[in-house]
Structure formats: structure tokens, C-alpha cells
Design a protein around this motif. Structure first.
Motif, short mmCIF file in Angstrom:
data_model
loop_
_atom_site.label_atom_id
_atom_site.label_comp_id
_atom_site.label_asym_id
_atom_site.label_seq_id
_atom_site.Cartn_x
_atom_site.Cartn_y
_atom_site.Cartn_z
N LEU A 17 -32.20 6.73 31.92
CA LEU A 17 -32.34 7.83 30.97
C LEU A 17 -33.39 7.51 29.90
CD1 LEU A 17 -28.59 8.76 30.53
CD2 LEU A 17 -30.35 10.19 31.59
N TRP A 18 -33.44 6.26 29.50
CA TRP A 18 -34.44 5.83 28.53
C TRP A 18 -35.83 5.81 29.16
CZ3 TRP A 18 -36.87 0.82 28.64
CH2 TRP A 18 -37.70 0.58 27.56
N VAL A 19 -35.94 5.27 30.38
CA VAL A 19 -37.23 5.20 31.08
C VAL A 19 -37.77 6.60 31.36
CG1 VAL A 19 -38.33 4.55 33.26
CG2 VAL A 19 -36.85 2.92 32.08
N ALA A 20 -36.89 7.53 31.72
CA ALA A 20 -37.29 8.90 32.03
C ALA A 20 -37.50 9.74 30.77
CB ALA A 20 -36.25 9.57 32.93
N ARG A 21 -37.38 9.13 29.60
CA ARG A 21 -37.68 9.73 28.31
C ARG A 21 -36.76 10.89 27.91
NH1 ARG A 21 -42.25 8.66 25.57
NH2 ARG A 21 -43.41 6.90 26.35
N PHE A 22 -35.49 10.81 28.30
CA PHE A 22 -34.53 11.79 27.81
C PHE A 22 -33.99 11.38 26.45
CE2 PHE A 22 -34.52 12.89 32.28
CZ PHE A 22 -34.58 14.27 32.19
N PHE A 23 -34.03 10.07 26.15
CA PHE A 23 -33.57 9.55 24.87
C PHE A 23 -34.58 8.54 24.36
CE2 PHE A 23 -29.83 10.87 27.22
CZ PHE A 23 -29.21 11.68 26.29
N LYS A 24 -34.74 8.46 23.03
CA LYS A 24 -35.74 7.58 22.43
C LYS A 24 -35.38 6.11 22.56
CE LYS A 24 -38.05 10.36 19.04
NZ LYS A 24 -38.65 10.33 17.72
N THR A 25 -34.08 5.80 22.53
CA THR A 25 -33.66 4.40 22.64
C THR A 25 -32.57 4.28 23.70
OG1 THR A 25 -31.93 4.59 20.96
CG2 THR A 25 -34.13 3.99 20.19
N ARG A 26 -32.39 3.07 24.17
CA ARG A 26 -31.34 2.83 25.15
C ARG A 26 -29.97 2.99 24.53
NH1 ARG A 26 -31.77 -2.21 29.19
NH2 ARG A 26 -29.67 -1.72 29.84
N SER A 27 -29.84 2.64 23.25
CA SER A 27 -28.54 2.78 22.61
C SER A 27 -28.15 4.26 22.47
CB SER A 27 -28.52 2.09 21.25
OG SER A 27 -29.46 2.65 20.40
N LEU A 28 -29.13 5.14 22.23
CA LEU A 28 -28.83 6.58 22.20
C LEU A 28 -28.41 7.07 23.58
CD1 LEU A 28 -31.66 7.97 19.91
CD2 LEU A 28 -29.25 7.77 19.37
N ALA A 29 -29.05 6.56 24.61
CA ALA A 29 -28.67 6.92 25.98
C ALA A 29 -27.26 6.44 26.28
CB ALA A 29 -29.66 6.34 26.98
N THR A 30 -26.93 5.24 25.84
CA THR A 30 -25.60 4.68 26.06
C THR A 30 -24.55 5.53 25.35
OG1 THR A 30 -26.53 2.47 26.24
CG2 THR A 30 -24.18 2.61 25.78
N GLN A 31 -24.82 5.93 24.11
CA GLN A 31 -23.89 6.77 23.37
C GLN A 31 -23.68 8.11 24.06
OE1 GLN A 31 -25.50 7.19 19.47
NE2 GLN A 31 -24.71 5.22 18.74
N ALA A 32 -24.75 8.70 24.57
CA ALA A 32 -24.64 9.99 25.25
C ALA A 32 -23.75 9.88 26.50
CB ALA A 32 -26.02 10.51 25.63
N VAL A 33 -23.93 8.82 27.26
CA VAL A 33 -23.11 8.63 28.46
C VAL A 33 -21.66 8.39 28.06
CG1 VAL A 33 -22.74 7.19 30.49
CG2 VAL A 33 -25.06 7.77 29.80
N ASP A 34 -21.44 7.56 27.04
CA ASP A 34 -20.07 7.29 26.57
C ASP A 34 -19.37 8.54 26.07
OD1 ASP A 34 -19.89 4.59 27.18
OD2 ASP A 34 -20.69 3.95 25.23
N ASN A 35 -20.12 9.43 25.43
CA ASN A 35 -19.54 10.65 24.87
C ASN A 35 -19.42 11.78 25.89
OD1 ASN A 35 -19.27 9.44 22.38
ND2 ASN A 35 -21.27 10.13 21.67
N GLY A 36 -19.78 11.54 27.13
CA GLY A 36 -19.62 12.55 28.18
C GLY A 36 -20.72 13.58 28.24
N ARG A 37 -21.85 13.35 27.57
CA ARG A 37 -22.94 14.32 27.61
C ARG A 37 -23.84 14.12 28.82
NH1 ARG A 37 -23.09 13.15 21.81
NH2 ARG A 37 -24.85 11.80 22.25
N VAL A 38 -23.58 13.09 29.61
CA VAL A 38 -24.32 12.84 30.85
C VAL A 38 -23.29 12.68 31.96
CG1 VAL A 38 -25.90 11.31 32.04
CG2 VAL A 38 -26.20 11.71 29.61
#
Length: 132
Positions: A17-38
């Protein structure tokens, strides 16, 4: 590409998700997955879950909802055109996002009518509201 210059077969979801530029940082991508938004193939998964080409992702990032299919894997974040080659967006998802963009153009921005400092009259109304 990983350090051996061989195409990756699987990669962590949060990293992709970070590499594909959906989120600016990996930690934001991790939070999104943890919160069920992915969602991966319709199911909630953990950020460390490995994805492969052909997987289907449902992503809710900000105001946008994406439905896409993974077409490529990479371990290095690159420019936007390279990142866009890693996935293929569903035509219905693309139409829905474009409709949201066109709808947003016609909406007034909040506070557009406000200019500068409040007037004496505005301050009186603010004080009446906050003191009550």
C-alpha cells in the motif's frame, strides 16, 4: 524488485500500500489495515498478511473508495506512474471516484464567506454564544 533483482512473489500488505502510493507512510498504511479500511479479497486481514498478484483490494482512504486488482509487486517506492502500474482499478470504482470529484467541485468550501477578522458585531455574537 527486491535486493536480488528478482520480481517479488509475495509482499506484506502494508508495504505494498505504501509502495503503490495509497498512503504516505507505512505506519499510516498499517493503521488503515488495522482499522478495517483495507480489505483483501473481501476480508479483514492483518498488515503483515502477504499479498500476491491477482488479489482484490477494497481501500477506503480519506474520502475515496478504491476497488482494485493487484497487477504487480515491488518493494521499492517509486514515482507515481510506476506505482499506478502495480494495480488495475475496477471500472465501477473509477466511475464512482470521478463522480465524487465532480460533485465536490460544485460544493462551497466551508468558511469561504469569512474574510479577515471578526467585526465588532461578530465579536458580540461570539461572546453571547460562548458566555451563555
Amino acid at each position: 524488485m527486491n535486493s536480488d533483482q528478482q520480481p517479488a512473489e509475495k509482499i506484506r500488505l502494508d508495504k505494498w500500500l505504501w509502495v503503490a502510493r495509497f498512503f504516505k507512510t507505512r505506519s499510516l498504511a498499517t493503521q488503515a489495515v488495522d482499522n478495517g479500511r483495507v480489505k483483501l479479497n473481501g476480508a479483514r486481514v492483518k498488515p503483515a498478511h502477504e499479498i500476491k498478484t491477482g488479489d482484490r483490494l477494497d481501500i477506503h482512504a480519506g474520502e475515496a473508495d478504491w476497488t482494485l486488482t493487484v497487477r504487480g509487486l515491488s518493494t521499492q517506492r517509486g514515482p507515481a506512474p510506476v506505482a499506478q502500474a502495480l494495480y488495475e482499478e475496477d471500472p465501477a470504482s473509477l466511475a464512482r471516484r470521478q463522480q465524487q470529484l465532480s460533485d465536490r467541485k460544485f460544493l462551497d468550501t466551508p468558511g469561504a464567506a469569512l474574510r479577515g477578522r471578526p467585526t465588532k458585531r461578530d465579536r458580540r455574537q461570539i461572546h453571547r454564544f460562548t458566555d451563555a
